[in-house]
Design a protein around this motif. Sequence first.
Motif, mmCIF file in Angstrom:
data_model
loop_
_atom_site.group_PDB
_atom_site.id
_atom_site.type_symbol
_atom_site.label_atom_id
_atom_site.label_comp_id
_atom_site.label_asym_id
_atom_site.label_seq_id
_atom_site.Cartn_x
_atom_site.Cartn_y
_atom_site.Cartn_z
ATOM 1 N N THR A 14 0.869 -1.173 0.000
ATOM 2 C CA THR A 14 0.000 0.000 0.000
ATOM 3 C C THR A 14 0.903 1.219 0.000
ATOM 4 O OG1 THR A 14 -0.116 0.053 2.417
ATOM 5 C CG2 THR A 14 -1.880 -1.121 1.274
ATOM 6 N N GLU A 15 0.356 2.334 -0.388
ATOM 7 C CA GLU A 15 1.163 3.554 -0.391
ATOM 8 C C GLU A 15 1.615 3.881 1.031
ATOM 9 O OE1 GLU A 15 2.434 5.262 -2.984
ATOM 10 O OE2 GLU A 15 1.581 3.586 -4.097
ATOM 11 N N ILE A 16 2.799 4.450 1.113
ATOM 12 C CA ILE A 16 3.388 4.789 2.405
ATOM 13 C C ILE A 16 3.725 6.267 2.427
ATOM 14 C CG2 ILE A 16 4.278 2.474 2.843
ATOM 15 C CD1 ILE A 16 6.955 3.407 1.784
ATOM 16 N N THR A 17 4.085 6.759 3.591
ATOM 17 C CA THR A 17 4.456 8.160 3.754
ATOM 18 C C THR A 17 5.970 8.276 3.725
ATOM 19 O OG1 THR A 17 2.506 8.519 5.119
ATOM 20 C CG2 THR A 17 4.266 10.168 5.265
ATOM 21 N N GLY A 18 6.497 9.048 2.771
ATOM 22 C CA GLY A 18 7.940 9.254 2.682
ATOM 23 C C GLY A 18 8.419 10.182 3.791
ATOM 24 N N VAL A 34 7.315 5.325 5.856
ATOM 25 C CA VAL A 34 6.691 4.640 6.984
ATOM 26 C C VAL A 34 5.256 4.268 6.650
ATOM 27 C CG1 VAL A 34 8.161 5.678 8.761
ATOM 28 C CG2 VAL A 34 6.058 6.838 8.075
ATOM 29 N N LEU A 35 4.792 3.273 7.362
ATOM 30 C CA LEU A 35 3.445 2.748 7.201
ATOM 31 C C LEU A 35 2.774 2.791 8.563
ATOM 32 C CD1 LEU A 35 1.415 0.939 5.478
ATOM 33 C CD2 LEU A 35 2.680 -0.999 6.397
ATOM 34 N N ASN A 36 1.521 3.193 8.606
ATOM 35 C CA ASN A 36 0.754 3.160 9.845
ATOM 36 C C ASN A 36 0.085 1.793 9.930
ATOM 37 O OD1 ASN A 36 -0.960 3.433 12.019
ATOM 38 N ND2 ASN A 36 -1.916 5.322 11.289
ATOM 39 N N LEU A 37 0.579 0.965 10.836
ATOM 40 C CA LEU A 37 0.047 -0.387 11.007
ATOM 41 C C LEU A 37 -0.716 -0.437 12.325
ATOM 42 C CD1 LEU A 37 0.044 -3.290 9.823
ATOM 43 C CD2 LEU A 37 2.026 -3.745 11.272
ATOM 44 N N ARG A 38 -2.012 -0.177 12.246
ATOM 45 C CA ARG A 38 -2.869 -0.177 13.429
ATOM 46 C C ARG A 38 -2.286 0.677 14.566
ATOM 47 N NH1 ARG A 38 -2.850 -5.006 11.186
ATOM 48 N NH2 ARG A 38 -1.378 -5.973 12.598
ATOM 49 N N GLY A 39 -1.843 1.877 14.196
ATOM 50 C CA GLY A 39 -1.334 2.819 15.186
ATOM 51 C C GLY A 39 0.161 2.729 15.445
ATOM 52 N N ILE A 40 0.847 1.775 14.848
ATOM 53 C CA ILE A 40 2.292 1.644 15.008
ATOM 54 C C ILE A 40 2.954 2.171 13.737
ATOM 55 C CG2 ILE A 40 4.214 0.032 15.320
ATOM 56 C CD1 ILE A 40 2.201 -1.874 16.667
ATOM 57 N N VAL A 41 3.917 3.070 13.896
ATOM 58 C CA VAL A 41 4.642 3.617 12.756
ATOM 59 C C VAL A 41 5.763 2.637 12.416
ATOM 60 C CG1 VAL A 41 6.021 5.540 11.908
ATOM 61 C CG2 VAL A 41 4.085 5.969 13.425
ATOM 62 N N VAL A 42 5.699 2.078 11.196
ATOM 63 C CA VAL A 42 6.630 1.032 10.781
ATOM 64 C C VAL A 42 7.477 1.530 9.610
ATOM 65 C CG1 VAL A 42 6.810 -1.333 9.895
ATOM 66 C CG2 VAL A 42 4.965 -0.737 11.483
ATOM 67 N N GLN A 67 12.343 -3.246 17.693
ATOM 68 C CA GLN A 67 11.848 -2.489 16.544
ATOM 69 C C GLN A 67 10.971 -3.359 15.651
ATOM 70 O OE1 GLN A 67 13.244 0.772 15.712
ATOM 71 N NE2 GLN A 67 11.811 0.958 14.032
ATOM 72 N N ILE A 68 9.929 -2.771 15.098
ATOM 73 C CA ILE A 68 9.104 -3.428 14.082
ATOM 74 C C ILE A 68 9.420 -2.743 12.760
ATOM 75 C CG2 ILE A 68 6.758 -3.871 13.285
ATOM 76 C CD1 ILE A 68 5.895 -3.871 16.214
ATOM 77 N N VAL A 69 9.717 -3.558 11.743
ATOM 78 C CA VAL A 69 10.159 -3.046 10.447
ATOM 79 C C VAL A 69 9.438 -3.810 9.343
ATOM 80 C CG1 VAL A 69 12.176 -2.797 8.937
ATOM 81 C CG2 VAL A 69 12.434 -2.523 11.397
ATOM 82 N N GLY A 70 9.165 -3.135 8.238
ATOM 83 C CA GLY A 70 8.586 -3.791 7.072
ATOM 84 C C GLY A 70 9.647 -3.984 6.001
ATOM 85 N N LEU A 71 9.665 -5.158 5.387
ATOM 86 C CA LEU A 71 10.599 -5.465 4.303
ATOM 87 C C LEU A 71 9.821 -5.544 2.999
ATOM 88 C CD1 LEU A 71 12.553 -8.372 6.050
ATOM 89 C CD2 LEU A 71 13.133 -5.930 6.033
ATOM 90 N N LEU A 72 10.102 -4.648 2.064
ATOM 91 C CA LEU A 72 9.452 -4.662 0.755
ATOM 92 C C LEU A 72 10.131 -5.710 -0.110
ATOM 93 C CD1 LEU A 72 7.551 -3.558 -1.433
ATOM 94 C CD2 LEU A 72 9.257 -1.763 -1.866
ATOM 95 N N GLU A 97 15.728 6.536 16.141
ATOM 96 C CA GLU A 97 15.676 7.745 16.966
ATOM 97 C C GLU A 97 14.576 8.665 16.497
ATOM 98 O OE1 GLU A 97 19.482 9.630 17.154
ATOM 99 O OE2 GLU A 97 20.457 7.772 17.813
ATOM 100 N N ASN A 98 14.481 8.886 15.174
ATOM 101 C CA ASN A 98 13.432 9.750 14.633
ATOM 102 C C ASN A 98 12.055 9.204 14.965
ATOM 103 O OD1 ASN A 98 15.300 11.475 13.535
ATOM 104 N ND2 ASN A 98 15.187 10.599 11.484
ATOM 105 N N GLN A 99 11.919 7.900 14.908
ATOM 106 C CA GLN A 99 10.635 7.288 15.202
ATOM 107 C C GLN A 99 10.277 7.525 16.670
ATOM 108 O OE1 GLN A 99 10.428 3.214 14.037
ATOM 109 N NE2 GLN A 99 8.292 3.042 14.522
ATOM 110 N N ASP A 100 11.262 7.379 17.566
ATOM 111 C CA ASP A 100 11.025 7.598 18.988
ATOM 112 C C ASP A 100 10.629 9.052 19.251
ATOM 113 O OD1 ASP A 100 11.588 5.006 19.586
ATOM 114 O OD2 ASP A 100 13.637 5.371 20.245
#
Length: 182
Positions: free
Chosen positions: A57-61, A72-80, A110-115, A175-178
């Motif tokens: 799905t489209e993500i936010t750069g 990043v992707l918003n996965l049920r309130g978690i920024v991934v 950390q939770i991460v998505g792999l494309l 760090e940016n995510q935190d």
Amino acid sequence: MEAVAIDTSGDTGLAPKGLAMNHLQSAVDESQYISFRVGDGQNAVDIMRCREIKGWTEITGLPNQPKYVRGVLNLRGIVVPIIDLRNRFWGEKTDATPMHVVIIVNVGEQIVGLLVDAVSDILSTERSQVKDVPEAGQTADARYLKGLIALDEEMVAILSLSSLLQGEEFGAIAENQDDHVR
């Protein structure tokens, strides 16, 4: 009250003695991996690290990120953060389509998505079947590999997620995510 004797010998009379323990031991010696394709390569990650598999799905750069971080992707309130494995390995940006897949994994805290291009299979293999990455001709990118599995005529590279997502670049993402969560 009648006393009940408990047989701890492992012999249930249903199977030859020791078979149940052998089955348990083989389960301990077996590992499972989610295999997937990136380009022409077949790769895999430990199934215990996988949280879910999601269609693209489209993500936010995000600005000022390494080129392999798609956003990043918003996965049920978690920024991934989403890592483009083709870009991470070969420097080529994936032209993501609805046919592509994101594998959501845990890397430490950390939770991460792999494309990836596509998920292939779930591999069950004995740990003894996982071979070391040969040292001859190794490049710096070989540090991202945990081992190799030979399947018929194809090799599957098992990724070391902690190595793949290690370093100053990825630390900056965390760090940016935190900072954004606080």
